[in-house]
Design an enzyme around this catalytic site. Structure first.
Site, mmCIF file in Angstrom:
data_model
loop_
_atom_site.group_PDB
_atom_site.id
_atom_site.type_symbol
_atom_site.label_atom_id
_atom_site.label_comp_id
_atom_site.label_asym_id
_atom_site.label_seq_id
_atom_site.Cartn_x
_atom_site.Cartn_y
_atom_site.Cartn_z
ATOM 1 N N LYS A 141 0.859 -1.193 0.000
ATOM 2 C CA LYS A 141 0.000 0.000 0.000
ATOM 3 C C LYS A 141 0.891 1.238 0.000
ATOM 4 C CE LYS A 141 -3.719 2.013 2.823
ATOM 5 N NZ LYS A 141 -4.457 1.890 4.101
ATOM 6 N N SER A 150 -9.357 1.667 3.215
ATOM 7 C CA SER A 150 -8.548 2.445 2.295
ATOM 8 C C SER A 150 -7.553 1.612 1.490
ATOM 9 C CB SER A 150 -7.788 3.533 3.050
ATOM 10 O OG SER A 150 -6.952 2.972 4.029
ATOM 11 N N SER A 205 -9.361 -0.685 7.284
ATOM 12 C CA SER A 205 -8.868 -0.539 5.913
ATOM 13 C C SER A 205 -8.245 -1.764 5.275
ATOM 14 C CB SER A 205 -7.858 0.596 5.850
ATOM 15 O OG SER A 205 -8.548 1.786 5.732
#
Ligand code: GLN
Length: 466
Positions: free
Chosen positions: A74, A149, A173
């Protein structure tokens, strides 16, 4: 499904695929993909490492289980010398000065990072639309959001572009996009994996967590990343989780679920039905299932957002264009800070900074922030009490199915409420795994603090039960 890591490891050892070919194939697939999962590819870095793995195999040397396995990161987690944009304009040109501890441990084990992945900017969001790289599209239905996210990370795993990905979970997330894209996503116990090198969102609940296609892969990655780290004082030394100890016979005798989550008007009727069916299947295995009382979703969401906004306002104050990323010059320093932050942060990020500063400001902090802290303590105590008489808590991952791309941006409050089932476990700092079963957006399995092993074991049991 068999462990993907184990399977690819075997192919490398058998020489049925070379590491360079493996990495090149995945890079090509990432490059071509239309789900907007990629912020930057690490092609040169990855292929160089792959060639070394091939040379080792050619030489007849043994390779470790993770050696040569491609993974994604990420784009809020640091890998020295590569972009770390946080999907924001402000950090678009920023390159990491150092490597996150969790990533370093994977590098030391020989795993190969191939991509920095699209996500909600600074972890702010539940849909992966709050990004300057284009909304991430759901792996199953590209008209829907990927969840957030860590949306790019979950889609990359679901589509087999990466074997596993490393996300960050502050309030859901990792779990929520895992649920939306039907893969496994773990938020470990807070402190089990070092936060050093993940951009701080809300430091008191930030966790680095793996997304993968099997429980066994999650176990392997978790073991590799875990451990005490002098660079993160909240870390603790955890025990290695042995494969044999998480085999599918459950030793969970009592499972609980929050009645108010399921009786809430906000839950999609189909998710509710699927969840209740799952409960029946668990009961049929002789496990006692208890209904539990818990805080209302509204209280959980408002407590979480009060604290998360306060922490992110404080954490992001360092981003003023001076030391990191892009800067817009203006007539004096103060104006330069102001214009840089106004122009380069997204609407959603600014909403949180403004909200967080309000919560922390004189005259409001006693009323709001301290109340949030007190509620968090009450939530943690509630969990501790529950786990005196329970082994596992299960819950749906989300009250609703993934929204259409564009809808969440119109209604931030509805987006915050979609976190109703994930944020409580974050505030409790508990280990929680999202599994792609039980409801159409998955199921969360939670155990007491530090009992990540039981979570994985129960996941294996469920895999064979429902
Ligand atoms: N959706 C939640 C939020 O926006 C959680 C995000 C996260 O875990 N980073 O805060």
């Amino acid at each position: 499904m068999e462990s993907q890591i184990q399977q690819i490891h075997q192919q490398l050892v058998d020489k049925s695929i070379s590491c360079v070919t493996l990495i090149q194939e995945r890079l090509d697939a990432l490059q071509k993909n239309t789900h907007h999962t990629v912020n930057s590819l690490l092609s040169e870095f990855a292929l160089e490492k792959a060639a070394k793995v091939d040379a080792k195999i050619e030489n007849g040397e043994t390779i470790g289980l993770l050696e040569g396995i491609p993974f994604g990161i990420k784009d809020v987690i640091m890998l020295q010398g590569t972009y770390a944009t946080s999907s924001s304009n402000l950090l678009k040109p920023y390159k990491s000065a150092y490597t996150a501890t969790a990533i370093q441990k994977l590098l030391d084990a020989g795993a190969i990072p191939i991509v920095k992945e699209n996500c909600d900017s600074f972890g702010h969001g539940s849909s992966s639309e709050n990004t300057v790289f284009g909304a991430v599209k759901n792996a199953i239905n590209p008209e829907l959001v990927a969840g957030g996210s860590s949306g790019g990370s979950a889609v990359n795993v679901a589509k087999d572009y990466t074997v596993f990905s490393i996300g960050g979970d502050t309030g859901g997330s990792v779990r929520q996009p895992a649920g939306y894209n039907r893969v496994y996503g773990l938020k470990p116990t807070y402190g089990r994996v070092s936060r050093y090198g993940i951009m701080a969102y809300a430091s008191s609940t930030d966790c680095v967590g793996p997304i993968a296609k099997t429980v066994e892969d999650i176990r392997i990655i978790l073991n590799t990343m875990s451990g005490q780290d002098t660079k993160d004082q909240t870390t603790y030394q955890s025990q290695h989780i042995e494969k044999e100890r998480i085999q599918s016979t459950s030793n969970a005798k009592t499972v609980g679920y929050f009645k108010n989550f399921i009786e809430s008007e906000a839950i999609d009727p189909q998710i509710k039905d699927e969840f209740l069916e799952t409960i029946e299947k668990i009961k049929a295995k002789g496990i006692t299932v208890k209904e539990l009382d818990f805080f209302d979703s509204d209280i959980l969401v408002s407590t979480y957002y009060t604290l998360a906004m306060a922490e992110t306002a404080s954490n992001l104050s360092r981003l003023d264009g001076t030391n990191y990323g892009d800067r817009i010059e203006d007539k004096n320093l103060k104006e330069s800070y102001a214009i840089t932050r106004s122009e380069k942060f997204s609407e959603e990020t600014k909403r949180r900074i403004v909200g967080g500063n309000q919560v922390l400001s004189q005259g409001f902090s006693d009323e709001i922030y301290l109340k949030g802290l007190a509620l968090r303590d009450a939530i943690s105590e509630n969990f501790e009490k529950d786990f005196e008489n329970l082994d596992i808590i299960i819950s749906p991952v989300t009250p609703n199915i993934p929204p259409k791309i564009g809808d969440s941006l119109k209604d931030p409050l509805a987006m915050y409420l979609s976190d109703a089932y994930t944020v409580g476990f974050s505030l409790g700092q508990l280990p929680t795994l999202a599994v792609p079963q039980g409801t159409q957006t998955g199921l969360q399995i939670t155990a007491a603090k530090n009992n990540d092993e039981l979570v994985l074991k129960f996941a294996n049991f469920l895999k064979d039960t429902i």
